[in-house]
Design a protein around this motif. Structure first.
Motif, PDB file in Angstrom:
ATOM      1  N   ASN A 150       0.982  -0.973  -0.026  1.00 42.44           N
ATOM      2  CA  ASN A 150      -0.229   0.084   0.555  1.00 42.44           C
ATOM      3  C   ASN A 150       0.380   1.296   0.109  1.00 42.44           C
ATOM      4  N   ARG A 151       0.813   2.251  -1.248  1.00 38.07           N
ATOM      5  CA  ARG A 151       1.548   2.714  -1.417  1.00 38.07           C
ATOM      6  C   ARG A 151       1.380   3.852  -0.332  1.00 38.07           C
ATOM      7  N   ARG A 152       0.102   4.360  -0.049  1.00 33.26           N
ATOM      8  CA  ARG A 152       0.040   5.447   1.039  1.00 33.26           C
ATOM      9  C   ARG A 152       0.697   5.200   2.249  1.00 33.26           C
ATOM     10  N   GLU A 155       4.595   5.214   2.136  1.00 32.10           N
ATOM     11  CA  GLU A 155       4.673   7.123   2.225  1.00 32.10           C
ATOM     12  C   GLU A 155       4.403   8.215   3.825  1.00 32.10           C
ATOM     13  N   VAL A 161      10.106   3.439  -1.029  1.00 36.03           N
ATOM     14  CA  VAL A 161      10.000   2.501  -1.981  1.00 36.03           C
ATOM     15  C   VAL A 161      10.919   2.200  -2.390  1.00 36.03           C
ATOM     16  N   ASP A 293      -3.676   3.072  -3.948  1.00 35.84           N
ATOM     17  CA  ASP A 293      -2.126   3.210  -4.517  1.00 35.84           C
ATOM     18  C   ASP A 293      -1.604   1.565  -4.065  1.00 35.84           C
ATOM     19  N   TRP A 294      -1.212   0.957  -5.715  1.00 33.83           N
ATOM     20  CA  TRP A 294      -0.487   0.089  -4.893  1.00 33.83           C
ATOM     21  C   TRP A 294       1.191  -0.120  -5.908  1.00 33.83           C
ATOM     22  N   VAL A 295       1.743  -0.857  -5.033  1.00 28.28           N
ATOM     23  CA  VAL A 295       3.038  -0.649  -5.862  1.00 28.28           C
ATOM     24  C   VAL A 295       3.618  -2.520  -5.681  1.00 28.28           C
TER      25      VAL A 295
END
Length: 436
Positions: A150-152, A155, A161, A293-295
């Motif tokens: 979960n990018r959020r 951050e 990342v 938002d995923w990475v």
């Protein structure tokens, strides 16, 4: 490799229609039955389209598409082999080649594989389908394990990342998971990660390689394989237990779940990072809430391990030929057609996993950063044969010894010494009855 079928059709409903290997039809040229285990809609479409393309170009040998299912393919194939009604061309995975190859049910493809096909696939990948000097399948799709985050949440926690050139070590991963964990009570609790361990043995064996371990060791002299559980073999298992039992950065409730089962919690922010097979990206893309938002990140690496700790074990998808097939060269020609570089790219896109073809891996459709493709492709060069491949007695050891022992260990019910005694002592008694 994958047991997430969503298709209604199963192999049990199709084997009855398989009238024999390479049997002539009532009119026209002989036909070959191709058992496909494609299950995602786009993958099924690609496989059927390639069969239609082959048949449009061929006048001598036709191929009939037969839909199968990953759910019970091993038992259904065994029944069809023994009943003399096996399909000619078989889509399966590396783990099944051991029993079927040594059992005499699959043709040795060594002299049938065209030189061009042999060159397209790296030698280390051929090792996943080679048993006792014979090649029982053409490996064409392979699946690394990655981190999907979960990018959020990353951050917000100030976590940088990574990419394929800057990979976390397992120690750094543990630190990140501590930073991401939120210890509020009840539904507000957030875990840095979750380990879906519904099938704990394959995960444990394949990721033991990241620390230089194997757990299962084959005897080069042809004797029974052996179970060992030294420091390198146990390092990954100890990490998972540490996160669940000691640090509380991974929930015990996820241990009994499959990869798809933890996705709702991931979307809800309950888990920040999930170690999952690469193809789960499709499920995430389809099911994630709007704006999620995923990475995709590389799997962490072991320190001071071979290949920089990037090695992972895999059991690739394979295409094999039944030993009873009357048209083996023609069957091999069809496999060569299916695994040509452009076709392998299409199959990879349909199944959301990297191909084995070295040229196909550089195709722009797969080397893009979009949806994490480039991360998985970068890992492809570090994939090795799963320690389980070629080990006779693996299924019995896995079901009777390793699965219950690992489940108890990961949950905290037993300690490392007890796990080691069970895996090694009881496991070697099982494997001693087999010759690899």
């Amino acid at each position: 490799m994958r047991r997430r079928t969503v298709l209604a059709g199963v192999l049990g409903s199709t084997t009855v229609a398989v009238s024999g290997c390479g049997s002539p039809s009532r009119s026209g040229p002989p036909s070959l039955d191709f058992l496909s285990l494609a299950w995602q809609e786009e993958s099924v479409k690609v496989n059927k389209a390639l069969v239609e393309q082959w048949n449009a170009q061929q006048s001598q040998i036709k191929v009939r598409y037969v839909q199968g299912s990953w759910d019970d393919v091993h038992d259904q194939l065994l029944t069809s082999f023994e009943g003399g009604a096996a399909p000619d061309i078989i889509h399966d995975e590396g783990n099944d080649l051991t029993d079927f190859g040594f059992g005499g049910y699959l043709a040795d493809l060594t002299t049938l594989i065209p030189a061009s096909l042999r060159r397209r696939i790296p030698e280390r990948t051929w090792d996943t389908a080679r048993l006792g000097g014979a090649v029982y399948g053409v490996p064409f799709l392979q699946e690394p394990r990655v981190l999907i985050a979960n990018r959020r949440l990353l951050e917000e926690a100030g976590v940088t990342v990574t990419d394929s050139a800057d990979v976390w070590t397992w120690t750094e991963f543990e630190d990140v998971c501590r930073r991401l964990s939120h210890r509020a009570g009840g539904a507000a609790r957030r875990y840095g990660t979750a380990w879906p361990m519904k099938s704990p043995v394959s995960v444990t064996l394949n990721l033991a390689l990241t620390n230089g371990g194997r757990v299962l060791y084959k005897d080069p002299g042809g004797g029974p394989s052996q179970v060992r559980f030294g420091d390198a073999d146990s390092a990954f298992a100890e990490l998972v237990r540490r996160q669940v039992v000691q640090d509380g950065t991974a929930p015990a409730s996820a241990l009994a779940l499959g990869g798809g089962d933890v996705l709702p919690g991931f979307f809800a922010g309950r888990y920040a990072i999930l170690p999952l097979d690469f193809s789960y990206r499709q499920q995430i893309q389809q099911q994630a809430p709007e704006g999620f938002d995923w990475v995709v990140l590389p799997l962490p690496v072991g320190e001071s391990a071979p290949d920089g700790g990037r090695a992972q074990g895999v059991s690739p998808q394979t295409l094999s030929v039944s030993a009873a097939c009357k048209h083996r060269r023609e069957a091999m020609a069809f496999i060569d057609f299916m695994t040509s570089t452009p076709h392998m790219v299409r199959l990879a896109q349909g199944d959301w996993m990297p191909p084995t073809d070295a040229v196909a891996l550089s195709d722009p459709a797969l080397s893009t950063a979009k949806l994490g493709w480039s991360t998985g492709v970068a890992l492809a060069g570090h994939l090795a044969a799963s320690p389980a491949l070629g080990v006779r007695g693996y299924a019995e050891w896995s079901d009777k010894i390793a699965t219950p022992a690992l489940q108890q260990f990961y949950s905290g019910a037993i300690g490392l010494d007890s796990l080691r005694r069970t895996l090694v002592r009881d496991g070697n008694r099982v494997l001693a009855r087999y010759r690899s």
